[in-house]
Structure formats: structure tokens, C-alpha cells
Design a protein around this motif. Structure first.
Motif, mmCIF file in Angstrom:
data_model
loop_
_atom_site.group_PDB
_atom_site.id
_atom_site.type_symbol
_atom_site.label_atom_id
_atom_site.label_comp_id
_atom_site.label_asym_id
_atom_site.label_seq_id
_atom_site.Cartn_x
_atom_site.Cartn_y
_atom_site.Cartn_z
ATOM 1 N N GLU A 34 84.861 -20.871 11.363
ATOM 2 C CA GLU A 34 85.734 -21.739 10.568
ATOM 3 C C GLU A 34 87.092 -21.071 10.364
ATOM 4 O O GLU A 34 88.137 -21.672 10.584
ATOM 5 N N ASP A 69 87.166 -21.002 -5.819
ATOM 6 C CA ASP A 69 87.957 -20.026 -5.082
ATOM 7 C C ASP A 69 89.130 -19.558 -5.929
ATOM 8 O O ASP A 69 90.254 -20.019 -5.761
ATOM 9 N N ARG A 71 89.671 -13.756 -6.156
ATOM 10 C CA ARG A 71 88.637 -13.735 -5.127
ATOM 11 C C ARG A 71 89.274 -13.842 -3.740
ATOM 12 O O ARG A 71 88.914 -13.110 -2.821
ATOM 13 N N LEU A 105 89.751 -7.668 2.289
ATOM 14 C CA LEU A 105 88.522 -7.424 3.030
ATOM 15 C C LEU A 105 88.754 -7.643 4.523
ATOM 16 O O LEU A 105 88.311 -6.856 5.362
ATOM 17 N N PHE A 122 85.953 -21.753 3.326
ATOM 18 C CA PHE A 122 84.929 -21.632 2.296
ATOM 19 C C PHE A 122 84.460 -23.015 1.842
ATOM 20 O O PHE A 122 83.268 -23.235 1.615
ATOM 21 N N ASP A 123 85.417 -23.930 1.711
ATOM 22 C CA ASP A 123 85.033 -25.277 1.309
ATOM 23 C C ASP A 123 84.149 -25.921 2.373
ATOM 24 O O ASP A 123 83.208 -26.649 2.071
ATOM 25 N N ALA A 124 84.485 -25.648 3.635
ATOM 26 C CA ALA A 124 83.734 -26.276 4.730
ATOM 27 C C ALA A 124 82.285 -25.799 4.746
ATOM 28 O O ALA A 124 81.379 -26.577 5.050
ATOM 29 N N VAL A 125 82.065 -24.525 4.433
ATOM 30 C CA VAL A 125 80.698 -23.995 4.552
ATOM 31 C C VAL A 125 79.943 -24.004 3.223
ATOM 32 O O VAL A 125 78.723 -23.863 3.218
ATOM 33 N N ILE A 178 75.146 -17.021 9.129
ATOM 34 C CA ILE A 178 76.146 -17.644 8.265
ATOM 35 C C ILE A 178 77.507 -16.995 8.459
ATOM 36 O O ILE A 178 78.526 -17.672 8.510
ATOM 37 N N TRP A 179 77.510 -15.669 8.594
ATOM 38 C CA TRP A 179 78.771 -14.963 8.858
ATOM 39 C C TRP A 179 79.455 -15.540 10.094
ATOM 40 O O TRP A 179 80.647 -15.821 10.087
ATOM 41 N N ASP A 237 71.740 -14.349 7.088
ATOM 42 C CA ASP A 237 73.091 -14.151 6.587
ATOM 43 C C ASP A 237 74.049 -13.841 7.735
ATOM 44 O O ASP A 237 75.227 -14.222 7.688
ATOM 45 N N VAL A 288 78.894 -18.625 -8.314
ATOM 46 C CA VAL A 288 79.290 -19.789 -7.521
ATOM 47 C C VAL A 288 80.579 -20.385 -8.084
ATOM 48 O O VAL A 288 80.796 -21.578 -8.048
ATOM 49 N N VAL A 327 81.020 -18.909 9.206
ATOM 50 C CA VAL A 327 82.231 -18.811 8.385
ATOM 51 C C VAL A 327 83.396 -18.269 9.217
ATOM 52 O O VAL A 327 84.521 -18.785 9.152
ATOM 53 N N ALA A 375 79.912 -22.830 -1.173
ATOM 54 C CA ALA A 375 80.100 -21.619 -1.974
ATOM 55 C C ALA A 375 79.054 -20.553 -1.665
ATOM 56 O O ALA A 375 79.371 -19.361 -1.624
ATOM 57 N N ASP A 376 77.820 -20.968 -1.442
ATOM 58 C CA ASP A 376 76.771 -19.979 -1.186
ATOM 59 C C ASP A 376 77.069 -19.188 0.084
ATOM 60 O O ASP A 376 76.969 -17.956 0.114
ATOM 61 N N ASP A 377 77.463 -19.925 1.121
ATOM 62 C CA ASP A 377 77.753 -19.244 2.381
ATOM 63 C C ASP A 377 78.997 -18.378 2.262
ATOM 64 O O ASP A 377 79.094 -17.324 2.900
ATOM 65 N N ALA A 378 79.930 -18.804 1.436
ATOM 66 C CA ALA A 378 81.114 -17.979 1.210
ATOM 67 C C ALA A 378 80.704 -16.652 0.572
ATOM 68 O O ALA A 378 81.179 -15.588 0.980
ATOM 69 N N ASP A 379 79.822 -16.718 -0.400
ATOM 70 C CA ASP A 379 79.343 -15.485 -1.029
ATOM 71 C C ASP A 379 78.724 -14.558 0.008
ATOM 72 O O ASP A 379 78.936 -13.344 -0.013
ATOM 73 N N ILE A 380 77.961 -15.148 0.905
ATOM 74 C CA ILE A 380 77.308 -14.338 1.929
ATOM 75 C C ILE A 380 78.351 -13.704 2.838
ATOM 76 O O ILE A 380 78.245 -12.537 3.215
ATOM 77 N N TRP A 381 79.381 -14.478 3.163
ATOM 78 C CA TRP A 381 80.460 -13.930 3.986
ATOM 79 C C TRP A 381 81.040 -12.681 3.331
ATOM 80 O O TRP A 381 81.226 -11.659 3.974
ATOM 81 N N PHE A 382 81.279 -12.761 2.025
ATOM 82 C CA PHE A 382 81.809 -11.588 1.319
ATOM 83 C C PHE A 382 80.873 -10.402 1.477
ATOM 84 O O PHE A 382 81.319 -9.277 1.721
#
Lengths: 156, 156
Positions: free
Chosen positions: B139, B5, B9, B16, A122-125, B132-133, B129, B2, B136, A127-134
Motif C-alpha cells: 500500500e 493516526d 504516531r 521508523l 493505514f486507512d486502507a489496511v 500483513i507487513w 504478521d 487502536v 501494508v 488500524a490493527d494491521d497498522a499496529d502490526i506494521w509498526f
DNA sequence: CCTATAAGTCAATATGGTTGACCCTGATTC
DNA sequence: GAATCAGGGTCAACCATATTGACTTATAGG
């Protein structure tokens, strides 16, 4: 980059799911193995950790295994002082299970490696991309709801 | 949204992963079960599908099981006419394995349900998105490289 | 001819699960 | 207060899946 969902891309996604899941669980498995424990033990620790004061019957039902299959691992865990069992004061037939300090420690150690992996990604990508992953994972999961806390402790 | 972590979460992310993987594999498992097959059969079909002309020895090594453990499932698959085995013309000791038309059909059926789930999710969230998935997941997977085609067929 | 190799097979064993039957103890009910 | 029920534990038989080890068979190749 924004091409449609080609079969190759989807095949890549399938392998990605597989390998990610493997990478995700392998470290915890190693930790368990070092102590002579396996996934049943892990699941027991997990469920008791998420649902303290769980009864044996509920645990059997949750894990969807027979009470005979649960008995040995559960006994080991209590003997190793990771889980403690106390009779319910209201109905002394039922056993209320919870984690000992040591049990909580191990459970935390097990999830810690997974959390570490998650935060690194999540840090690497960002926070926004982490949200999208969720969001994508929630979709993939079926129950397309949000990050909702899940039925009541159900993994791993 | 935002926020950092937080443990909650991350716990949600762990669940998930677990549930998504389960949902991801459960349908294929059901299809297999209807035919009296299990995951070993699935993996055999998968690897032969991705690497045609595979030999028995290579398959043993790839699956990391003993040849005795492979033998029965592989025999079943050939008897069910899903896999065909032919002696290598250059060295008739080695058997070259490949999927029959029926085998390819089953293998396609198995991945189709997973692809369907993937496309549904990707369509729901949009192409950006989805990209982006992929990032992530790469990673999380460890080998943070791109969507690289994976060693040489390795899931499920 | 002799030896090494790919594959298949038999046997013994371990693991981890199942179901069925039964016991013990503590609630509940009449 | 005795009978019955429910939660939990345990023994036994059985099954599936895996392992290792020893062996056979067929083919390659010096």
C-alpha cells in the motif's frame, strides 16, 4: 500464504523496502527542488524543527558533516527566512537555531506528503494491521523496542 | 492502541521508515566499502544479477546515469572478475553482461545480510504478521498490488 | 560504399563534500 | 587587564562523482 521465508519472498521484500522508501522520499525531494534546496537543507530543517534552540556545533555533529559543508546551506536557509539564529543570552558565542514561521510551514509541508501516504495506507489496511506494521518495522529497525520516540530527532 | 493516526504516531512512522532503511542498507554498504566499491557497483551487480545478458545500453537506461558514469565502475567490476562481458553472437557490437561465479557470490553476500535481517524480524513476529507487513508496504509503495515481482529488477 | 548504431573515451564543467589554516568575537582564567 | 580558549565563519586547495558534448572504433546492413 503462510509458507516459510522463501528466497523469492525475501527478494520481494527487499525490493518493496527500496521502492517504498523511494516513493516515500521522492515527493519531498520534488518540493525541495522547486525551491532550489536539497536534502541537506531538508535535514537541517528537520533537526532544527525537532530540536529547537539547537546550536551550530550540535547540528554539525548530528548531521556528521563538516562545518564548512553546513555553512552554505544554513546561511541560505536563514537568508530565505526559514531559519532564525539568535545568540545565546548566557554565552553569546553560541548561536541558537530555530525555525521561523515560514520554516515551520515548509517543514510541515514536507512531512505532510509523507503523512498523507502513511494515513492512506493505514486507512486502507485498518488500524490493527497498522499496529502490526509498526511492530514489524521496529523489529527490522534493530532496536526492537516499541515506537519509542527515537534518540532525539534523527531522520530524515 | 487502536487510536487514530495521530501526528506523533505518523512522525514515529516516518522516523521508523528512515532508520529501517538505513539499517537495511548499511551492512551492504560496509561490505562494498571494504572492496573499494560503492552503490553504483552494487546497483550494477544487482541489475545484471536479475537480468543476465543485459546490454550496456540497457544498463545505462535502467540506472538512469550517463554511459560515461557507468563506464568506470563497470570496467572495475569486469577487471575484478565479478562481471563478464561477451559480444552478442548475433550482433557483435552489443555486449552482453552477466555475473561471474565470483560476482554472483558477492551479490548473494550483499542480499544475504538483508535477508537475514528480514527473516529475523519475520520470525520474531510470526508468519501472519509478516504477511500483513507485506500488504501494508505494498500500500505504502503506491502500486498497491500484491507482492508482484516488480517491473523487471529495479532495486536497490 | 555509405550510413547508422553500440560502445568507449577525452575534455570541460558542476556539485557537494573534505581538510587545513586562519580570523573574529566573546568567555574564562590567572 | 592580558593571555588563552571555544564557538562560529571563511578562504583555499583538493577529491569524488556526476553531467554534456565531441569524437573514435567496430560492426551491421541497405
Amino acid at each position: 500464504m503462510v509458507d516459510p521465508d522463501s528466497d523469492d519472498r525475501l527478494l520481494g521484500a527487499i525490493e518493496l523496502m527500496y521502492f517504498t522508501y523511494r516513493a516515500f522520499t521522492s515527493h519531498a525531494d520534488k518540493i525541495l527542488e522547486k525551491r532550489g534546496l536539497n536534502r541537506v537543507h531538508h535535514r537541517v530543517l528537520y533537526f532544527i524543527g525537532r530540536n529547537p534552540e539547537l546550536t551550530v556545533g550540535e547540528l554539525v555533529e548530528t548531521l556528521a558533516i563538516s562545518k564548512q559543508a553546513l555553512n552554505a546551506p544554513l546561511r541560505q536557509l536563514t537568508e530565505m527566512n526559514l531559519v532564525c539564529a539568535a545568540a545565546d543570552p548566557a554565552d553569546r558565542r553560541v548561536k541558537r537555531l530555530s525555525l521561523t514561521k515560514k520554516g515551520k510551514g515548509l517543514e510541515a509541508e514536507l512531512t505532510a506528503s509523507q503523512m498523507k501516504r502513511l494515513t492512506a495506507a493505514f486507512d486502507a489496511v485498518g488500524a490493527d494491521d497498522a499496529d502490526i506494521w509498526f511492530r514489524v518495522m521496529a523489529e527490522l529497525c534493530g532496536r526492537s523496542g516499541g515506537t519509542g520516540p527515537a534518540p532525539k530527532g534523527s531522520a530524515p
